[in-house]
Design a protein around this motif. Structure first.
Motif, PDB file in Angstrom:
ATOM      1  N   LEU A 118       0.743  -1.057  -0.194  1.00 20.52           N
ATOM      2  CA  LEU A 118       0.004  -0.121   0.133  1.00 20.52           C
ATOM      3  C   LEU A 118       0.658   1.170   0.042  1.00 20.52           C
ATOM      4  O   LEU A 118       1.896   1.288   0.822  1.00 20.52           O
ATOM      5  CB  LEU A 118      -0.781   0.063   1.368  1.00 20.52           C
ATOM      6  CG  LEU A 118      -1.795  -1.208   1.395  1.00 20.52           C
ATOM      7  CD1 LEU A 118      -2.777  -0.983   2.671  1.00 20.52           C
ATOM      8  CD2 LEU A 118      -2.978  -1.182   0.226  1.00 20.52           C
ATOM      9  N   SER A 119       0.476   2.218  -0.861  1.00 23.93           N
ATOM     10  CA  SER A 119       1.118   3.405  -0.862  1.00 23.93           C
ATOM     11  C   SER A 119       0.138   4.665  -1.396  1.00 23.93           C
ATOM     12  O   SER A 119      -0.734   4.308  -1.861  1.00 23.93           O
ATOM     13  CB  SER A 119       2.317   3.573  -1.913  1.00 23.93           C
ATOM     14  OG  SER A 119       1.713   3.063  -3.142  1.00 23.93           O
ATOM     15  N   VAL A 120       0.683   5.746  -0.972  1.00 24.45           N
ATOM     16  CA  VAL A 120      -0.351   7.166  -1.599  1.00 24.45           C
ATOM     17  C   VAL A 120      -0.163   6.890  -2.815  1.00 24.45           C
ATOM     18  O   VAL A 120       0.584   6.758  -3.779  1.00 24.45           O
ATOM     19  CB  VAL A 120       0.292   8.150  -0.788  1.00 24.45           C
ATOM     20  CG1 VAL A 120      -0.354   9.285  -1.493  1.00 24.45           C
ATOM     21  CG2 VAL A 120       0.214   8.204   0.611  1.00 24.45           C
ATOM     22  N   GLY A 121      -1.415   7.056  -3.343  1.00 24.55           N
ATOM     23  CA  GLY A 121      -2.014   6.813  -4.914  1.00 24.55           C
ATOM     24  C   GLY A 121      -2.252   5.698  -5.414  1.00 24.55           C
ATOM     25  O   GLY A 121      -2.783   5.612  -6.436  1.00 24.55           O
ATOM     26  N   SER A 122      -1.995   4.554  -4.531  1.00 23.97           N
ATOM     27  CA  SER A 122      -2.121   3.427  -4.945  1.00 23.97           C
ATOM     28  C   SER A 122      -3.811   3.164  -4.878  1.00 23.97           C
ATOM     29  O   SER A 122      -4.366   3.651  -4.034  1.00 23.97           O
ATOM     30  CB  SER A 122      -1.622   2.033  -4.648  1.00 23.97           C
ATOM     31  OG  SER A 122      -1.746   2.120  -3.215  1.00 23.97           O
TER      32      SER A 122
END
Length: 139
Positions: A118-122
């Protein structure tokens, strides 16, 4: 005020009563469907009927995250984009935007954040069992 991070407004679309509990189905302004399993006593106390406005509350610790829709028993699954991840030593707070300005917060382990990449933008999916959805009256 309430401590549950997730708070949405909806309209009751269906009340299906059983012997002790009821399944109440709501729809948010953005068209998201929410299913809540609550006691018959709560249905009566809140006077929940089709067409009534109601509030939906879910604690962040009751929101699971996945990186795709799953065929599981949890009825509430909302796709969105991760807007923020606040990392802690053990847990993280993941904020998923499911529609413009509507955020679902989830408290999950740092291990899960890494395992799911999980990451910002995903893109991700927030998952909540109907027994974890609390309802309240609109004021």
């Amino acid at each position: 005020m309430i401590s549950a991070r997730n708070h949405f407004h909806g309209i009751v679309k269906e009340v299906r009563k059983g012997a002790v509990n009821a399944i109440v189905k709501l729809e948010t302004a953005g068209g998201h469907k929410v299913s809540s399993t609550i006691s018959l006593e709560a249905v009566e106390d809140l006077k929940l009927v089709e067409g009534k406005k109601a509030c939906i509350f879910v604690k962040a610790t009751e929101v699971m995250m996945a990186n795709e829709n799953l065929r599981i028993s949890a009825r509430n699954q909302w796709k969105g984009v991760i807007k923020e991840i606040k990392e802690g030593a053990v847990n993280a707070i993941v904020k998923l935007e499911i529609e413009e300005g509507v955020i679902i917060s989830s408290t999950i382990s740092m291990e899960a954040v890494k395992d799911l990449s999980l990451s910002v933008g995903s893109h991700a999916v927030a998952i909540v069992k109907s027994t974890s959805v609390m309802l309240g009256e609109e004021e």
